[in-house]
Design a protein around this motif. Structure first.
Motif, PDB file in Angstrom:
ATOM      1  N   GLU A  95       0.833  -1.106  -0.029  1.00 27.66           N
ATOM      2  CA  GLU A  95      -0.309  -0.095   0.071  1.00 27.66           C
ATOM      3  C   GLU A  95       1.237   1.067   0.001  1.00 27.66           C
ATOM      4  O   GLU A  95       0.085   2.650  -0.853  1.00 27.66           O
ATOM      5  CB  GLU A  95      -0.871   0.319   1.474  1.00 27.66           C
ATOM      6  N   ASP A  96       2.068   1.213   0.722  1.00 24.87           N
ATOM      7  CA  ASP A  96       3.108   2.293   0.206  1.00 24.87           C
ATOM      8  C   ASP A  96       3.452   2.984  -0.933  1.00 24.87           C
ATOM      9  O   ASP A  96       4.184   3.494  -0.677  1.00 24.87           O
ATOM     10  CB  ASP A  96       4.503   1.802   1.181  1.00 24.87           C
ATOM     11  N   LEU A  97       3.148   1.739  -1.953  1.00 28.08           N
ATOM     12  CA  LEU A  97       3.408   2.378  -2.835  1.00 28.08           C
ATOM     13  C   LEU A  97       2.618   3.008  -3.720  1.00 28.08           C
ATOM     14  O   LEU A  97       2.592   3.524  -5.044  1.00 28.08           O
ATOM     15  CB  LEU A  97       3.893   1.403  -3.917  1.00 28.08           C
ATOM     16  N   HIS A  98       1.412   3.505  -3.288  1.00 25.38           N
ATOM     17  CA  HIS A  98       0.624   4.517  -4.205  1.00 25.38           C
ATOM     18  C   HIS A  98       1.027   5.745  -4.839  1.00 25.38           C
ATOM     19  O   HIS A  98       0.237   5.521  -4.980  1.00 25.38           O
ATOM     20  CB  HIS A  98      -0.639   4.569  -2.982  1.00 25.38           C
ATOM     21  N   ASP A  99       1.519   6.608  -3.703  1.00 26.66           N
ATOM     22  CA  ASP A  99       2.441   7.961  -3.980  1.00 26.66           C
ATOM     23  C   ASP A  99       3.664   7.696  -4.256  1.00 26.66           C
ATOM     24  O   ASP A  99       4.333   8.705  -4.852  1.00 26.66           O
ATOM     25  CB  ASP A  99       2.542   8.809  -3.060  1.00 26.66           C
ATOM     26  N   PHE A 100       3.640   6.235  -5.146  1.00 28.89           N
ATOM     27  CA  PHE A 100       5.703   5.933  -5.686  1.00 28.89           C
ATOM     28  C   PHE A 100       5.770   6.587  -7.433  1.00 28.89           C
ATOM     29  O   PHE A 100       4.935   6.546  -7.688  1.00 28.89           O
ATOM     30  CB  PHE A 100       5.997   4.357  -5.331  1.00 28.89           C
ATOM     31  N   VAL A 101       7.216   7.498  -7.262  1.00 25.66           N
ATOM     32  CA  VAL A 101       7.327   7.672  -8.336  1.00 25.66           C
ATOM     33  C   VAL A 101       8.883   7.435  -8.636  1.00 25.66           C
ATOM     34  O   VAL A 101       9.841   7.883  -7.721  1.00 25.66           O
ATOM     35  CB  VAL A 101       6.867   9.211  -8.641  1.00 25.66           C
ATOM     36  N   THR A 102       8.920   7.132 -10.488  1.00 22.62           N
ATOM     37  CA  THR A 102      10.058   6.947 -10.663  1.00 22.62           C
ATOM     38  C   THR A 102       9.922   7.558 -11.935  1.00 22.62           C
ATOM     39  O   THR A 102       9.816   7.012 -13.038  1.00 22.62           O
ATOM     40  CB  THR A 102      10.625   5.240 -10.632  1.00 22.62           C
ATOM     41  N   ALA A 103      10.538   8.654 -12.032  1.00 28.53           N
ATOM     42  CA  ALA A 103      10.605   9.485 -13.057  1.00 28.53           C
ATOM     43  C   ALA A 103      11.723   9.676 -14.478  1.00 28.53           C
ATOM     44  O   ALA A 103      12.263   9.215 -15.568  1.00 28.53           O
ATOM     45  CB  ALA A 103      10.579  11.173 -13.432  1.00 28.53           C
ATOM     46  N   GLY A 104      12.710   9.140 -13.710  1.00 29.53           N
ATOM     47  CA  GLY A 104      14.178   9.272 -14.352  1.00 29.53           C
ATOM     48  C   GLY A 104      14.876   7.439 -14.185  1.00 29.53           C
ATOM     49  O   GLY A 104      14.413   6.277 -13.594  1.00 29.53           O
ATOM     50  N   VAL A 105      15.234   7.102 -15.791  1.00 30.84           N
ATOM     51  CA  VAL A 105      15.648   5.964 -16.360  1.00 30.84           C
ATOM     52  C   VAL A 105      16.711   5.679 -15.169  1.00 30.84           C
ATOM     53  O   VAL A 105      17.627   3.898 -14.882  1.00 30.84           O
ATOM     54  CB  VAL A 105      15.867   5.877 -17.638  1.00 30.84           C
TER      55      VAL A 105
END
Length: 265
Positions: A40-50
């Motif tokens: 559930e903690d991944l609900h707002d996870f962001v990985t924008a860079g390769v």
């Protein structure tokens, strides 16, 4: 376009700690395991860079629970010997399914390798980051990507994002093959590998490859820290590649079970 405009764009992210749980283990080879995490903690996870990196927190031997740092404390809190942390590049993130894929290289004896070798569904880790993402300028349409096993997730992510009008030259020192770790891209790609079982190194391989014009060249390097330093210095001093067009990271250091790679430019 000025030279300064070739510098990557940096996007900062709010720093928070998360708990992620193993959902699936996918053996890729004898020396690499793919772990699919959820939570559930991944609900707002962001990985924008390769080449984003997250910090994973591992349990102490004999324990199931990782010790996490206090984000409100100073940096000395990370030196707590109970905290076992290593940096990893997210291979893929499915926002809808809240699934995070991380590939583990089983290359040296250490807590991360030991954990990954025995990882089972239901086990949990702590995670922090990424603190920031670096986005290469769109004007750089030719890419020189250099790395070892630890760089494969970022290289694979990079290639998957390239448009058909881009070109990529990839130099690898890896035990993985095209079968165990395929590299897929819409761009035109040219892959060179160090000879298996030989003495050839990435700096050797670089000297044998015909490089494109530096005019629109984006260089990305990640490997053992001393190797990275040699590669970067060669490109700057011998090939006249501007430093602003090179992103170089020492992911690890020989003889240091704690990682030890700090060079990042």
């Amino acid at each position: 376009m000025t030279q300064a405009s070739f510098s990557p764009t940096k996007i900062r992210h709010p720093l928070r700690l998360r708990r992620i749980t193993v959902a699936q283990i996918i053996p890729l080879s004898d020396t690499m395991r793919r772990v699919v995490f959820t939570g559930e903690d991944l609900h707002d996870f962001v990985t924008a860079g390769v080449d984003d990196h997250v910090k994973l927190f591992f349990p102490l031997p004999g324990s199931d629970e990782p010790v996490l740092p206090d984000l409100g404390a100073d940096r000395s809190a990370l030196r707590d010997p109970r905290i076992i942390a290593r940096d990893y590049t997210p291979r893929r993130f499915d926002e809808e399914q809240r699934e995070l894929v991380i590939d583990f290289v089983l290359h040296e004896d250490g807590p991360a390798t030991q954990w990954a070798a025995q990882a089972k569904p239901g086990q949990s880790l702590g995670m922090g980051g990424p603190k920031a993402s670096h986005i290469a300028p769109e004007a750089l349409t030719t890419h020189l990507l250099i790395g070892d096993d630890t760089a494969l997730p970022a290289i694979a992510r990079t290639l998957e994002t390239l448009a058909p009008n881009h070109r990529a030259i990839v130099l690898l020192d890896t035990r993985e093959s095209e079968k165990t770790y395929p590299l897929i891209s819409q761009a035109w790609i040219e892959v060179h590998r160090c000879e298996k079982g030989g003495d050839e190194t990435l700096p050797d391989l670089l000297r044998h490859v015909v490089l494109p014009s530096v005019n629109k060249l984006n260089v990305w390097i990640a490997a053992e820290i001393d190797v990275v330093r040699r590669l970067r210095d060669h490109l700057v001093n011998e090939e006249a590649v501007p430093r602003t067009q090179i992103r170089a990271a020492g992911y690890w250091r020989h003889g240091d079970a704690a990682g030890g790679g700090r060079l990042e430019t």
